[in-house]
Design a protein around this motif. Structure first.
Motif, PDB file in Angstrom:
ATOM      1  N   VAL A  38       1.715  44.225 -21.122  1.00 19.98           N
ATOM      2  CA  VAL A  38       2.035  42.853 -21.516  1.00 19.98           C
ATOM      3  C   VAL A  38       2.867  42.186 -20.423  1.00 19.98           C
ATOM      4  O   VAL A  38       3.967  42.656 -20.091  1.00 19.98           O
ATOM      5  N   LEU A  39       2.335  41.102 -19.862  1.00 20.14           N
ATOM      6  CA  LEU A  39       3.047  40.323 -18.856  1.00 20.14           C
ATOM      7  C   LEU A  39       3.702  39.116 -19.521  1.00 20.14           C
ATOM      8  O   LEU A  39       3.094  38.448 -20.360  1.00 20.14           O
ATOM      9  N   SER A  40       4.926  38.831 -19.138  1.00 16.22           N
ATOM     10  CA  SER A  40       5.640  37.652 -19.648  1.00 16.22           C
ATOM     11  C   SER A  40       6.504  37.094 -18.532  1.00 16.22           C
ATOM     12  O   SER A  40       6.812  37.793 -17.564  1.00 16.22           O
ATOM     13  N   ARG A  41       6.884  35.840 -18.665  1.00 19.49           N
ATOM     14  CA  ARG A  41       7.701  35.204 -17.631  1.00 19.49           C
ATOM     15  C   ARG A  41       9.093  34.913 -18.175  1.00 19.49           C
ATOM     16  O   ARG A  41       9.236  34.278 -19.227  1.00 19.49           O
ATOM     17  N   VAL A  76     -11.233  51.619 -16.840  1.00 18.17           N
ATOM     18  CA  VAL A  76     -11.470  50.200 -17.118  1.00 18.17           C
ATOM     19  C   VAL A  76     -10.123  49.485 -17.150  1.00 18.17           C
ATOM     20  O   VAL A  76      -9.187  49.933 -17.817  1.00 18.17           O
ATOM     21  N   ILE A  77     -10.030  48.371 -16.423  1.00 10.87           N
ATOM     22  CA  ILE A  77      -8.825  47.540 -16.441  1.00 10.87           C
ATOM     23  C   ILE A  77      -9.283  46.109 -16.706  1.00 10.87           C
ATOM     24  O   ILE A  77      -9.997  45.519 -15.895  1.00 10.87           O
ATOM     25  N   LEU A  78      -8.921  45.561 -17.848  1.00 13.16           N
ATOM     26  CA  LEU A  78      -9.377  44.212 -18.192  1.00 13.16           C
ATOM     27  C   LEU A  78      -8.200  43.336 -18.596  1.00 13.16           C
ATOM     28  O   LEU A  78      -7.165  43.815 -19.063  1.00 13.16           O
ATOM     29  N   LEU A 104      -3.343  40.224 -10.398  1.00 10.70           N
ATOM     30  CA  LEU A 104      -3.171  41.667 -10.414  1.00 10.70           C
ATOM     31  C   LEU A 104      -4.520  42.371 -10.220  1.00 10.70           C
ATOM     32  O   LEU A 104      -4.635  43.319  -9.441  1.00 10.70           O
ATOM     33  N   LEU A 105      -5.556  41.905 -10.907  1.00  8.81           N
ATOM     34  CA  LEU A 105      -6.883  42.510 -10.772  1.00  8.81           C
ATOM     35  C   LEU A 105      -7.400  42.376  -9.343  1.00  8.81           C
ATOM     36  O   LEU A 105      -7.987  43.319  -8.792  1.00  8.81           O
ATOM     37  N   ILE A 121      -5.513  47.348 -20.844  1.00  8.31           N
ATOM     38  CA  ILE A 121      -5.696  45.971 -21.286  1.00  8.31           C
ATOM     39  C   ILE A 121      -4.460  45.178 -20.902  1.00  8.31           C
ATOM     40  O   ILE A 121      -3.345  45.489 -21.335  1.00  8.31           O
ATOM     41  N   ILE A 122      -4.663  44.159 -20.066  1.00  7.85           N
ATOM     42  CA  ILE A 122      -3.562  43.323 -19.583  1.00  7.85           C
ATOM     43  C   ILE A 122      -3.529  42.047 -20.408  1.00  7.85           C
ATOM     44  O   ILE A 122      -4.523  41.319 -20.500  1.00  7.85           O
ATOM     45  N   ILE A 123      -2.373  41.793 -20.999  1.00  8.61           N
ATOM     46  CA  ILE A 123      -2.184  40.637 -21.870  1.00  8.61           C
ATOM     47  C   ILE A 123      -1.084  39.765 -21.285  1.00  8.61           C
ATOM     48  O   ILE A 123      -0.116  40.274 -20.730  1.00  8.61           O
ATOM     49  N   GLY A 124      -1.218  38.471 -21.419  1.00  6.52           N
ATOM     50  CA  GLY A 124      -0.162  37.580 -20.936  1.00  6.52           C
ATOM     51  C   GLY A 124      -0.595  36.142 -21.017  1.00  6.52           C
ATOM     52  O   GLY A 124      -1.793  35.828 -21.010  1.00  6.52           O
TER      53      GLY A 124
END
Length: 383
Positions: free
Chosen positions: A336-339, A306-308, A38-39, A26-29
């Motif tokens: 978790v992606l952050s800038r 699964v990659i969401l 990324l997907l 699970i990709i969050i950001g």
């Protein structure tokens, strides 16, 4: 199945390395941190272009059709202001390794020959549903120039997968294969029917799956013999009349995509490539989230990676509450992606426990909303 991915000087990423779980990722950001980018990178690297006769040109063309740079050249996908080449590097579960490089003026990418078995193609589900668009996207005489201006290749790839004919009907798979019996009835009963491809367009057949006592199984039901189930699922139509897919809710159509992909074999847990889903919560009633998460967990339990990417607290919290790490070996990993404020660089933090996400902007926003609601109900009490 993809094991790891490194993106260097590519679109939003200066240098990002991510290790994927074989189960659910699970990709969050926040917006702009590159979740969809990324997907799409995974989709491109899992495609047939990497083994084409001219893979450098074919993969460059694929990347351009996915990201649609203004110049139409792949070199534009190198991160602005970066030095050195853009690099995409992936490793897969069967030992394949793939490295792609290109500079800022490139019209083709550099890619060495990929050794080992073929890479199973990924399936990408974009934010918007596609069932109602299939008829136009796959017409016999389409205006490709116009279509490609409106839709990137993620939509076109999915439309082609949805219209692919399968070797078995979904009802047979559900009756004979316990993997599908644990997933498909849940999806159909969730939306009150199933989607069927009829003369190039999708229609909705109302009904539900019912669990009945199974007759004595024959030797042809090899998968079911392993389990000796005493019941089986059968779809019971509510009426003979079908509806146009556009007359059904968009959230239902998104779930219908999973039905179709399972039916025609494009999604075959244990054999197919990763399922990439961008914001599954989009246009989906929160009441449906629990059953959707249960279906995704069942897919992963049967070997489907699964990659969401998501912004939704309800979806995240249901994963946290429903996964079973001990009994069924659920593997759910949060990325978790952050800038970074000063440099603008996208950073990554990965954990296997939802409660370890810190800071969790989605949960914090939900908590702020709850506190505000409580404060309004309480009025000035306690001040």
């Amino acid at each position: 199945m993809i094991s790891s991915l490194q993106l260097k000087n590519f679109v939003a990423f200066t240098d990002l390395a991510i290790e994927f779980s074989p189960g659910i990722n699970i990709i969050i950001g926040e917006n702009g941190t590159g979740k969809t980018q990324l997907l799409k990178a995974i989709l491109a690297l899992c495609g047939p272009e990497v083994r084409a006769e001219q893979p450098g040109e074919q993969l460059a063309s694929k990347l351009c059709r996915l990201y649609q740079p203004l110049s139409g050249r792949v070199g534009e996908l190198r991160r602005n202001g970066s030095r050195g080449e853009a690099v995409l590097r992936a490793e897969f579960a069967q030992g394949q390794q793939l490295t792609v490089r290109f500079n800022g003026s490139a019209s083709a990418v550099k890619i060495p020959k990929v050794l080992g078995p073929a890479i199973a193609p990924a399936t990408f589900l974009p934010t918007k549903e596609v069932l109602s668009l299939v008829r136009g996207l796959t017409a016999e005489q389409p205006d490709f120039a116009t279509i490609e201006r409106i839709f990137d290749d993620g939509y076109l790839d999915l439309a082609n997968q949805l219209t692919r004919e399968g070797t078995e009907d979904l009802g047979s798979k559900v009756r004979l294969n316990p993997r599908f019996a644990s997933i498909v009835p849940r999806l159909a009963n969730l939306i009150g029917g199933q989607y069927l491809l009829v003369k190039g367009r999708f229609v909705f057949q109302p009904g539900q799956y019912q669990e009945n006592k199974a007759p004595t199984r024959t030797s042809e039901a090899n998968n079911a013999l392993m389990y000796q189930d005493s019941t089986e699922w059968r779809f019971i139509p509510a009426s003979k009349k079908c509806l146009s897919s556009t007359m059904t809710a968009e959230g239902f159509r998104k779930i219908g995509v999973l039905q179709r992909l399972l039916s025609n074999g494009c999604l075959n847990p244990g054999a197919s490539g990763p399922l990439l889903w961008d914001e599954p919560e989009s246009n989906l009633n929160p009441k449906l989230m629990k059953d959707l998460v249960l279906a995704l967990l069942e897919l992963a339990r049967n070997g489907q990676q699964v990659i969401l990417a998501t912004h939704d607290y309800v979806l995240l919290k249901w994963f946290d509450l429903l996964l079973d790490k001990k009994g069924k070996g659920d593997q759910v990993r949060f990325h978790v992606l952050s800038r970074e404020a000063e440099t603008g660089q996208v950073l990554l933090d990965t954990m296997d426990d939802y409660r370890a996400i810190e800071p969790n902007a989605i949960a914090e926003t939900f908590n702020e909303l709850t506190k505000e609601q409580v404060a309004r109900k309480m009025g000035g009490l306690g001040k």
